[in-house]
Enzyme design. Structure first.
Site, PDB file in Angstrom:
ATOM      1  N   LYS A 114      -9.397 -45.403  16.709  1.00  0.00           N
ATOM      2  CA  LYS A 114     -10.114 -45.313  15.430  1.00  0.00           C
ATOM      3  C   LYS A 114     -11.603 -45.131  15.624  1.00  0.00           C
ATOM      4  CE  LYS A 114      -7.056 -47.345  12.065  1.00  0.00           C
ATOM      5  NZ  LYS A 114      -6.792 -48.357  11.079  1.00  0.00           N
ATOM      6  N   LYS A 197       1.067 -39.619  16.632  1.00  0.00           N
ATOM      7  CA  LYS A 197       1.949 -40.173  15.595  1.00  0.00           C
ATOM      8  C   LYS A 197       1.552 -39.669  14.198  1.00  0.00           C
ATOM      9  CE  LYS A 197      -0.631 -44.257  14.397  1.00  0.00           C
ATOM     10  NZ  LYS A 197      -0.688 -45.553  13.823  1.00  0.00           N
ATOM     11  N   LYS A 200      -1.400 -41.995   8.233  1.00  0.00           N
ATOM     12  CA  LYS A 200      -1.911 -41.983   6.856  1.00  0.00           C
ATOM     13  C   LYS A 200      -3.320 -41.431   6.787  1.00  0.00           C
ATOM     14  CE  LYS A 200      -1.409 -46.558   6.285  1.00  0.00           C
ATOM     15  NZ  LYS A 200      -0.762 -47.817   6.151  1.00  0.00           N
TER      16      LYS A 200
HETATM   17  P1  TYM Z   1       0.098 -49.644   8.963  1.00  0.00           P
HETATM   18  O1  TYM Z   1      -0.284 -49.856   7.553  1.00  0.00           O
HETATM   19  O2  TYM Z   1      -0.731 -48.695   9.785  1.00  0.00           O
HETATM   20  O3  TYM Z   1       1.592 -49.145   9.066  1.00  0.00           O
HETATM   21  C1  TYM Z   1       2.644 -49.823   8.402  1.00  0.00           C
HETATM   22  C2  TYM Z   1       3.894 -49.797   9.242  1.00  0.00           C
HETATM   23  O4  TYM Z   1       4.305 -48.450   9.511  1.00  0.00           O
HETATM   24  C3  TYM Z   1       4.500 -48.268  10.913  1.00  0.00           C
HETATM   25  N1  TYM Z   1       4.120 -46.889  11.256  1.00  0.00           N
HETATM   26  C4  TYM Z   1       4.920 -46.016  11.871  1.00  0.00           C
HETATM   27  N2  TYM Z   1       6.186 -46.129  12.304  1.00  0.00           N
HETATM   28  C5  TYM Z   1       6.738 -45.025  12.875  1.00  0.00           C
HETATM   29  N3  TYM Z   1       6.082 -43.844  13.025  1.00  0.00           N
HETATM   30  C6  TYM Z   1       4.805 -43.684  12.590  1.00  0.00           C
HETATM   31  N4  TYM Z   1       4.179 -42.535  12.711  1.00  0.00           N
HETATM   32  C7  TYM Z   1       4.165 -44.809  11.982  1.00  0.00           C
HETATM   33  N5  TYM Z   1       2.942 -45.024  11.444  1.00  0.00           N
HETATM   34  C8  TYM Z   1       2.931 -46.297  11.014  1.00  0.00           C
HETATM   35  C9  TYM Z   1       3.574 -49.281  11.564  1.00  0.00           C
HETATM   36  O5  TYM Z   1       3.985 -49.588  12.870  1.00  0.00           O
HETATM   37  C10 TYM Z   1       3.703 -50.456  10.627  1.00  0.00           C
HETATM   38  O6  TYM Z   1       4.828 -51.240  10.949  1.00  0.00           O
HETATM   39  N6  TYM Z   1      -1.737 -53.693  11.184  1.00  0.00           N
HETATM   40  C11 TYM Z   1      -0.627 -53.195  10.429  1.00  0.00           C
HETATM   41  C12 TYM Z   1      -0.354 -53.960   9.154  1.00  0.00           C
HETATM   42  C13 TYM Z   1      -0.246 -55.440   9.325  1.00  0.00           C
HETATM   43  C14 TYM Z   1       0.878 -56.145   9.799  1.00  0.00           C
HETATM   44  C15 TYM Z   1       0.519 -57.531   9.755  1.00  0.00           C
HETATM   45  C16 TYM Z   1       2.131 -55.757  10.266  1.00  0.00           C
HETATM   46  C17 TYM Z   1      -1.213 -56.344   9.016  1.00  0.00           C
HETATM   47  N7  TYM Z   1      -0.745 -57.626   9.262  1.00  0.00           N
HETATM   48  C18 TYM Z   1       1.403 -58.522  10.172  1.00  0.00           C
HETATM   49  C19 TYM Z   1       3.011 -56.764  10.673  1.00  0.00           C
HETATM   50  C20 TYM Z   1       2.643 -58.139  10.624  1.00  0.00           C
HETATM   51  C21 TYM Z   1      -0.897 -51.742  10.064  1.00  0.00           C
HETATM   52  O7  TYM Z   1      -2.019 -51.323  10.018  1.00  0.00           O
HETATM   53  O8  TYM Z   1       0.208 -51.041   9.712  1.00  0.00           O
END
Ligand code: TYM
Length: 329
Positions: A114, A197, A200
Site C-alpha cells: 500500500k 490479486k 477493491k
Molecule cells: P478486506 O476488506 O481487504 O477484504 C475482505 C476479505 O476479502 C478477502 N479478499 C480476497 N479473497 C480472495 N481473493 C481476493 N482477491 C481477495 N481480496 C480480498 C480478504 O482476505 C478478506 O478476508 N484487514 C481485513 C479486514 C479485517 C479483518 C479483521 C478480517 C479487519 N479486522 C478481523 C478478519 C478478522 C481487510 O482489509 O479485508
C-alpha cells in the site's frame, strides 16, 4: 451454555466489494455460521487508515452490511455490527500496541504494497498499525477461527503472536486464533493482471467484477479480461490468466476445473468467456435482488442489535486485560 467455537471476520467499507471478497471470505462465512458462533464486523476504523469521504464511508458501511445479508448471513444465527460502535476495539488495540514490535509491523506485505505507490512518508501511522487493530478485533471475542482470504494470513499470524506474547507476560488471557483459508477462492486474481490479486482499490475497473455490477458491465469486463497465448481452454500454472477465469467459473458453478476443460474442448475463448459471464450473472442477479430489497433502516437496526449483542463479550475481555496490565477498573 454455548459451547460452539467462535469465528470472527470483517470487511472494510472502502471501494467496491468484488467477487474475490465474496469467494475468499463471505461465501465461507455463510457456510460456517451453522457450525460456529459467528461474529461479522464492518471494519470502518480500518477503512479510515486511508483517506475516506465521510458521507461515502457511511454509505459504504451500510452497503457492506447489506452485502453480508444478501449473501446469506442470517442475523438470527450471526452477529453483524459496525466496528466503531464497539469502542473496546480501539482500547484493546492501544494495549496491544505496547507489546507489538516495530519490525513485525514493518514486514507486513500489505503495508509495503500500500505504501509502494505513495511512499511510506505519506502513510498514516494508522495504516502502519492496522494489523494491531485487526488483532484486537479478533482477540476481544475469544475467536478460535478467522475465515479470510489468503492475503490476510500474515495479519492473523500477528494476532497469534500477540496473543501468545500477552499470555506469556500477563498469564493466560487470549485464545490463540487460527486462520481458516479455503483452497478454492482463496486468491482471486485481477482480470487485467493475473499476477496480482483482485483488489477493491485497483486503479482500473477492469481489474474486478463488483458484486453490484449490472449484466452489461459483467459481460464487458469478462470480454476484456486478459487471457494467455494459445486458444485452448487449459487449466495450468503456465496459463495463469485462464486458470484464474476457470477458478472463478468453477466457484460459481458445480463444475470442477477438469470438467470445465472438458466442456470447452475444441471451443475457443469466445464461447468460454460468454458462458463464464452468464455463470457470474446467474449468481449476481438473485444476490442483487436481495440486496436491493433491504432498506437502510432495517439494516441499521440489525447492526445496532449486533453491537448490543457483542459489546458485553468485548467489555468482559477488555476488563480482564485492563486488570492484568494494572489499570484500576
Ligand atoms: P478486506 O476488506 O481487504 O477484504 C475482505 C476479505 O476479502 C478477502 N479478499 C480476497 N479473497 C480472495 N481473493 C481476493 N482477491 C481477495 N481480496 C480480498 C480478504 O482476505 C478478506 O478476508 N484487514 C481485513 C479486514 C479485517 C479483518 C479483521 C478480517 C479487519 N479486522 C478481523 C478478519 C478478522 C481487510 O482489509 O479485508
Amino acid at each position: 451454555m454455548n459451547l460452539r467455537k467462535r469465528i470472527f471476520s470483517g470487511v472494510q467499507p472502502s471501494g467496491n466489494l468484488h467477487i474475490g471478497n465474496y469467494l475468499g471470505a463471505i461465501a465461507n462465512w455463510v457456510k460456517l455460521q451453522d457450525e460456529f458462533e459467528s461474529i461479522f464486523c464492518v471494519v470502518d476504523m480500518h477503512a479510515i487508515t486511508v483517506p475516506q469521504d465521510p458521507e461515502m464511508l457511511r454509505k459504504k458501511t451500510i452497503e457492506i452490511a447489506k452485502i453480508y445479508l444478501a449473501a446469506g448471513i442470517d442475523p438470527k444465527k450471526s452477529s453483524i455490527f459496525i466496528q466503531s460502535q464497539v469502542s473496546e476495539h480501539a482500547e484493546l488495540m492501544w494495549i496491544l500496541n505496547t507489546i507489538a514490535k516495530m519490525p513485525e509491523l514493518e514486514k507486513m506485505t500489505q503495508f509495503k504494497d500500500k505504501t509502494q505507490k505513495g511512499g511510506s512518508e505519506s502513510a498514516a501511522v494508522g495504516l502502519f498499525d492496522y494489523p494491531v487493530l485487526m488483532a484486537a478485533d479478533i482477540l476481544l471475542y475469544g475467536t478460535e477461527v478467522v475465515p479470510v482470504g489468503e492475503d490476510q494470513k500474515q495479519h492473523v499470524e500477528l494476532a497469534r503472536d500477540l496473543a501468545k506474547r500477552f499470555n506469556q507476560k500477563f498469564g493466560e488471557t487470549f485464545i490463540v486464533p487460527k486462520a481458516f483459508i479455503k483452497e478454492e477462492g482463496m486468491r482471486v486474481m485481477g482480470l487485467d493482471n493475473p499476477e496480482k490479486k483482485m483488489s477493491k482499490s485497483a486503479a482500473s475497473e477492469y481489474n474486478y467484477i463488483s458484486l453490484l455490477d449490472d449484466e452489461e458491465t459483467v459481460k464487458r469486463k469478462i470480454k476484456k479480461a486478459v487471457t494467455d497465448s494459445g486458444s485452448e481452454i487449459i487449466y495450468s500454472d503456465e496459463k495463469p490468466a485462464l486458470k484464474n477465469l476457470i477458478n472463478i467459473y468453477s466457484s460459481f458453478s458445480n463444475l470442477s476445473p477438469k470438467e470445465i476443460e472438458k466442456k470447452y474442448t475444441g471451443k475457443g475463448y469466445g464461447d468460454f468467456k460468454t458462458e463464464l459471464a452468464e455463470v457470474i450473472i446467474g449468481f449476481l442477479k438473485p444476490f442483487q435482488e436481495k440486496f436491493n430489497a433491504l432498506s437502510d433502516e432495517e439494516v441499521l437496526k440489525i447492526l445496532a442489535d449486533g453491537a448490543t449483542k457483542v459489546r458485553p463479550i468485548a467489555k468482559a475481555k477488555l476488563d480482564e486485560v485492563k486488570n492484568k496490565v494494572g489499570f484500576i477498573i
